[in-house]
Design a protein around this motif. Sequence first.
Motif, PDB file in Angstrom:
ATOM      1  N   UNK A  10       4.816   0.042 -15.399  1.00  0.00           N
ATOM      2  CA  UNK A  10       3.990  -0.869 -16.212  1.00  0.00           C
ATOM      3  C   UNK A  10       4.511  -1.011 -17.633  1.00  0.00           C
ATOM      4  N   UNK A  11       5.185   0.009 -18.139  1.00  0.00           N
ATOM      5  CA  UNK A  11       5.736  -0.074 -19.488  1.00  0.00           C
ATOM      6  C   UNK A  11       7.087  -0.773 -19.538  1.00  0.00           C
ATOM      7  N   UNK A  12       7.684  -1.043 -18.396  1.00  0.00           N
ATOM      8  CA  UNK A  12       8.961  -1.744 -18.355  1.00  0.00           C
ATOM      9  C   UNK A  12       8.823  -3.249 -18.162  1.00  0.00           C
ATOM     10  N   UNK A  13       7.765  -3.698 -17.498  1.00  0.00           N
ATOM     11  CA  UNK A  13       7.659  -5.085 -17.059  1.00  0.00           C
ATOM     12  C   UNK A  13       6.834  -5.945 -18.013  1.00  0.00           C
ATOM     13  N   UNK A  14       6.952  -7.275 -17.831  1.00  0.00           N
ATOM     14  CA  UNK A  14       6.166  -8.221 -18.619  1.00  0.00           C
ATOM     15  C   UNK A  14       4.772  -8.420 -18.050  1.00  0.00           C
ATOM     16  N   UNK A  15       4.612  -8.240 -16.735  1.00  0.00           N
ATOM     17  CA  UNK A  15       3.329  -8.446 -16.064  1.00  0.00           C
ATOM     18  C   UNK A  15       2.845  -7.120 -15.448  1.00  0.00           C
ATOM     19  N   UNK A  16       2.259  -6.237 -16.265  1.00  0.00           N
ATOM     20  CA  UNK A  16       1.861  -4.912 -15.752  1.00  0.00           C
ATOM     21  C   UNK A  16       0.746  -4.958 -14.710  1.00  0.00           C
ATOM     22  N   UNK A  17      -0.018  -6.042 -14.682  1.00  0.00           N
ATOM     23  CA  UNK A  17      -1.096  -6.152 -13.696  1.00  0.00           C
ATOM     24  C   UNK A  17      -0.563  -6.361 -12.281  1.00  0.00           C
ATOM     25  N   UNK A  18       0.677  -6.831 -12.144  1.00  0.00           N
ATOM     26  CA  UNK A  18       1.260  -7.087 -10.826  1.00  0.00           C
ATOM     27  C   UNK A  18       1.937  -5.847 -10.224  1.00  0.00           C
ATOM     28  N   UNK A  19       1.986  -4.760 -10.979  1.00  0.00           N
ATOM     29  CA  UNK A  19       2.644  -3.539 -10.500  1.00  0.00           C
ATOM     30  C   UNK A  19       1.720  -2.802  -9.541  1.00  0.00           C
ATOM     31  N   UNK A  20       2.243  -2.483  -8.353  1.00  0.00           N
ATOM     32  CA  UNK A  20       1.493  -1.675  -7.390  1.00  0.00           C
ATOM     33  C   UNK A  20       2.405  -0.598  -6.816  1.00  0.00           C
ATOM     34  N   UNK A  21       1.803   0.528  -6.506  1.00  0.00           N
ATOM     35  CA  UNK A  21       2.534   1.627  -5.880  1.00  0.00           C
ATOM     36  C   UNK A  21       1.761   2.058  -4.653  1.00  0.00           C
ATOM     37  N   UNK A  22       2.444   2.102  -3.516  1.00  0.00           N
ATOM     38  CA  UNK A  22       1.846   2.556  -2.263  1.00  0.00           C
ATOM     39  C   UNK A  22       2.431   3.924  -1.935  1.00  0.00           C
ATOM     40  N   UNK A  23       1.551   4.864  -1.674  1.00  0.00           N
ATOM     41  CA  UNK A  23       1.956   6.233  -1.392  1.00  0.00           C
ATOM     42  C   UNK A  23       1.830   6.500   0.100  1.00  0.00           C
ATOM     43  N   UNK A  24       2.912   6.951   0.739  1.00  0.00           N
ATOM     44  CA  UNK A  24       2.904   7.237   2.169  1.00  0.00           C
ATOM     45  C   UNK A  24       3.432   8.649   2.386  1.00  0.00           C
ATOM     46  N   UNK A  25       2.615   9.476   3.015  1.00  0.00           N
ATOM     47  CA  UNK A  25       3.040  10.842   3.315  1.00  0.00           C
ATOM     48  C   UNK A  25       3.750  10.860   4.663  1.00  0.00           C
ATOM     49  N   UNK A  26       4.938  11.450   4.678  1.00  0.00           N
ATOM     50  CA  UNK A  26       5.678  11.585   5.931  1.00  0.00           C
ATOM     51  C   UNK A  26       6.007  13.071   6.105  1.00  0.00           C
ATOM     52  N   UNK A  27       5.055  13.785   6.660  1.00  0.00           N
ATOM     53  CA  UNK A  27       5.187  15.231   6.787  1.00  0.00           C
ATOM     54  C   UNK A  27       4.409  15.917   5.683  1.00  0.00           C
ATOM     55  N   UNK A  28       4.374  17.228   5.734  1.00  0.00           N
ATOM     56  CA  UNK A  28       3.581  17.965   4.753  1.00  0.00           C
ATOM     57  C   UNK A  28       4.273  18.068   3.398  1.00  0.00           C
ATOM     58  N   UNK A  29       5.588  18.010   3.367  1.00  0.00           N
ATOM     59  CA  UNK A  29       6.325  18.174   2.113  1.00  0.00           C
ATOM     60  C   UNK A  29       7.136  16.942   1.718  1.00  0.00           C
ATOM     61  N   UNK A  30       6.887  15.796   2.358  1.00  0.00           N
ATOM     62  CA  UNK A  30       7.638  14.584   2.043  1.00  0.00           C
ATOM     63  C   UNK A  30       6.699  13.445   1.676  1.00  0.00           C
ATOM     64  N   UNK A  31       7.118  12.659   0.698  1.00  0.00           N
ATOM     65  CA  UNK A  31       6.299  11.572   0.190  1.00  0.00           C
ATOM     66  C   UNK A  31       7.196  10.374  -0.099  1.00  0.00           C
ATOM     67  N   UNK A  32       6.727   9.179   0.258  1.00  0.00           N
ATOM     68  CA  UNK A  32       7.439   7.942  -0.052  1.00  0.00           C
ATOM     69  C   UNK A  32       6.566   7.091  -0.956  1.00  0.00           C
ATOM     70  N   UNK A  33       7.131   6.658  -2.074  1.00  0.00           N
ATOM     71  CA  UNK A  33       6.433   5.778  -2.999  1.00  0.00           C
ATOM     72  C   UNK A  33       7.106   4.412  -2.963  1.00  0.00           C
ATOM     73  N   UNK A  34       6.326   3.372  -2.665  1.00  0.00           N
ATOM     74  CA  UNK A  34       6.855   2.007  -2.628  1.00  0.00           C
ATOM     75  C   UNK A  34       6.369   1.274  -3.871  1.00  0.00           C
ATOM     76  N   UNK A  35       7.293   0.852  -4.699  1.00  0.00           N
ATOM     77  CA  UNK A  35       6.980   0.152  -5.948  1.00  0.00           C
ATOM     78  C   UNK A  35       7.162  -1.341  -5.740  1.00  0.00           C
ATOM     79  N   UNK A  36       6.139  -2.108  -6.102  1.00  0.00           N
ATOM     80  CA  UNK A  36       6.213  -3.571  -6.042  1.00  0.00           C
ATOM     81  C   UNK A  36       5.862  -4.128  -7.412  1.00  0.00           C
ATOM     82  N   UNK A  37       6.665  -5.095  -7.869  1.00  0.00           N
ATOM     83  CA  UNK A  37       6.427  -5.757  -9.151  1.00  0.00           C
ATOM     84  C   UNK A  37       6.539  -7.264  -8.946  1.00  0.00           C
TER      85      UNK A  37
END
Length: 110
Positions: A10-37
Amino acid sequence: MKDLLLYIARNLVDDPDAVTVTETASGSQELTLELRVAPDDMGKVIGRQGRIAKEIRTVIRSRAQREGIKVSVDIMDCAKAGVGDPPAGLRLSKSLFDSRSKVSGRSKKS
């Protein structure tokens, strides 16, 4: 983890309201973060030759290592386009490239 990525993006972009992050757990010790702008902000998040994207991933992985988990950060194409749709500029340049190669019928000389 998700909050840190949101804060950075949000501090890098011109439109901070359009920033979304989706968190997906794949296993007990693994995490995937999907950033959309917003499509216009993709360059700001990726940077020249991917330098900013690489640094974002480095910061997130550093934080994850402290917590003992493995994280991957994926920067997705566009927030407003459908999933898997290339940005309009990418579609245009590919079609221009195809039409030029068909017209000349020859390969470029060095």
